[in-house]
Each structure stands twice: as C-alpha cells, then as structure tokens.
Design a protein around this motif. Structure first.
Motif, mmCIF file in Angstrom:
data_model
loop_
_atom_site.group_PDB
_atom_site.id
_atom_site.type_symbol
_atom_site.label_atom_id
_atom_site.label_comp_id
_atom_site.label_asym_id
_atom_site.label_seq_id
_atom_site.Cartn_x
_atom_site.Cartn_y
_atom_site.Cartn_z
ATOM 1 N N ARG A 112 -12.815 6.317 4.149
ATOM 2 C CA ARG A 112 -13.335 4.567 4.008
ATOM 3 C C ARG A 112 -12.842 3.867 3.291
ATOM 4 N N PHE A 113 -12.709 4.708 2.126
ATOM 5 C CA PHE A 113 -12.205 3.928 0.930
ATOM 6 C C PHE A 113 -10.130 4.406 0.603
ATOM 7 N N ILE A 114 -9.471 5.509 1.262
ATOM 8 C CA ILE A 114 -8.634 5.758 1.297
ATOM 9 C C ILE A 114 -8.450 4.452 2.841
ATOM 10 N N VAL A 115 -8.134 4.304 3.620
ATOM 11 C CA VAL A 115 -8.076 3.733 4.724
ATOM 12 C C VAL A 115 -8.191 2.299 4.324
ATOM 13 N N MET A 116 -8.695 1.952 3.409
ATOM 14 C CA MET A 116 -8.804 0.379 2.719
ATOM 15 C C MET A 116 -7.936 0.925 1.644
ATOM 16 N N GLN A 117 -7.487 1.753 0.920
ATOM 17 C CA GLN A 117 -6.724 1.482 -0.250
ATOM 18 C C GLN A 117 -5.012 1.084 1.013
ATOM 19 N N ARG A 118 -5.183 1.910 1.553
ATOM 20 C CA ARG A 118 -3.562 1.790 3.122
ATOM 21 C C ARG A 118 -3.397 0.582 2.899
ATOM 22 N N LEU A 119 -4.534 0.240 3.221
ATOM 23 C CA LEU A 119 -4.598 -1.108 3.773
ATOM 24 C C LEU A 119 -4.200 -2.000 2.977
ATOM 25 N N LEU A 120 -5.019 -2.167 1.987
ATOM 26 C CA LEU A 120 -4.232 -2.574 0.983
ATOM 27 C C LEU A 120 -3.341 -2.985 0.364
ATOM 28 N N ASP A 121 -2.478 -1.503 0.976
ATOM 29 C CA ASP A 121 -1.023 -1.229 0.270
ATOM 30 C C ASP A 121 0.294 -1.859 0.685
ATOM 31 N N LEU A 122 -0.188 -1.544 2.547
ATOM 32 C CA LEU A 122 0.730 -2.581 3.654
ATOM 33 C C LEU A 122 0.350 -4.195 2.874
ATOM 34 N N GLY A 123 -0.506 -4.109 2.717
ATOM 35 C CA GLY A 123 -0.889 -6.002 2.672
ATOM 36 C C GLY A 123 -0.114 -6.531 1.496
ATOM 37 N N LYS A 124 0.224 -5.205 0.562
ATOM 38 C CA LYS A 124 0.796 -5.714 -0.351
ATOM 39 C C LYS A 124 2.555 -6.235 -0.172
ATOM 40 N N LYS A 125 2.802 -5.639 0.935
ATOM 41 C CA LYS A 125 4.516 -5.414 1.379
ATOM 42 C C LYS A 125 4.608 -6.470 1.805
ATOM 43 N N LEU A 126 3.373 -7.579 3.019
ATOM 44 C CA LEU A 126 3.519 -8.414 3.435
ATOM 45 C C LEU A 126 3.572 -9.621 2.568
ATOM 46 N N ASN A 127 4.447 -10.876 3.221
ATOM 47 C CA ASN A 127 4.036 -12.147 2.108
ATOM 48 C C ASN A 127 2.615 -12.941 1.804
ATOM 49 N N ALA A 128 2.833 -13.733 1.037
ATOM 50 C CA ALA A 128 1.778 -14.053 1.076
ATOM 51 C C ALA A 128 0.491 -15.429 1.481
#
Length: 141
Positions: A112-128
C-alpha cells in the motif's frame, strides 16, 4: 446468404472462445488473464488507445487480482509499476487507476505504501490544478 453469414459469425465466435478456454481451465486462474494484460501493455498504452477501454481492462484486472492470494503482492507491484511508467498522455487516467488500486489494497498490506509513493511520484508530474483536483477527489478523466 444471411444464414451463411450467421453461421460464419457463430464459427468465429466459437474459435475465439476456444482460444480463451485454456485461460479458464488453468490451475492458477485468473492469473492467465492478468498475464494477458501484462503481455499487451505496450499495445494498450499507445496514442490511438481509447482510455475508456484501458480503464475497463484495469477495473477487470483489479477485481481479478484479489482472487489469487498467492500472487496478490506480485500483481499489485507489477500493476502499479505499469500504471506509473506510461507516457504523459495517460497520467490523468493512471492517477485515477492508481487511486482505485490504492483504495482496494488492505491497510495491512506493505505494498500500500509503495502504491502511494508511485501515485505521489506520478502526481508530481501533473500541474498544480490537476493535483488539487486529485486530492479533492474531483479528478475526472
């Protein structure tokens, strides 16, 4: 002529069903279906792909991965990796799918933590603005 066309259509459908029969009969069912998605990832995530189809396929996969506890963690890891490494044109869809996957994973599962980290990393690529929509639960694809 119409009867002949109907018979040909029925034969084609039977042949397609026959191709899938081994997947249903496999000892590790439903893993062969999940592997089929893994094997076709490049074809699914191309510029001419329909995002509704991709979303449907992954929703089906999400429902299947929990049927095989022996391979659950491997599947969660692989799916989250696939969804977090596609081209930018699929970021919105993949964030939505990663959110869904994250919410389906039991809280005690270490991935669950790894998926959240990947989700946040992908979110960083999106605009605000997209990130704000995501975290408010208003992201629509």
């Amino acid at each position: 002529d119409d009867d002949e066309d109907d018979e040909e259509d029925d034969e084609e459908e039977d042949e397609e069903a026959d191709i899938l029969d081994p997947l249903f009969d496999a000892e590790d069912y439903p893993q062969p279906f999940i592997n089929l998605v893994y094997d076709n990832t490049k074809e699914m995530f191309n510029s001419s792909s329909n995002t509704n189809t991709i979303e449907f396929v992954f929703n089906v996969v999400f429902s299947l991965i929990f049927e095989n506890a022996d391979q659950l963690n491997e599947n969660i890891d692989r799916i989250s990796q696939i969804l977090s490494t596609q081209s930018e044109e699929f970021n919105r869809l993949n964030i939505k799918l990663l959110c869904l996957l994250f919410n389906m994973i039991p809280s005690e599962n270490q991935l669950r933590f790894i998926v959240m980290q990947r989700l946040l990393d992908l979110g960083k690529k999106l605009n605000a603005n997209l990130c704000q929509e995501l975290f408010r639960g208003r992201l629509s694809c």
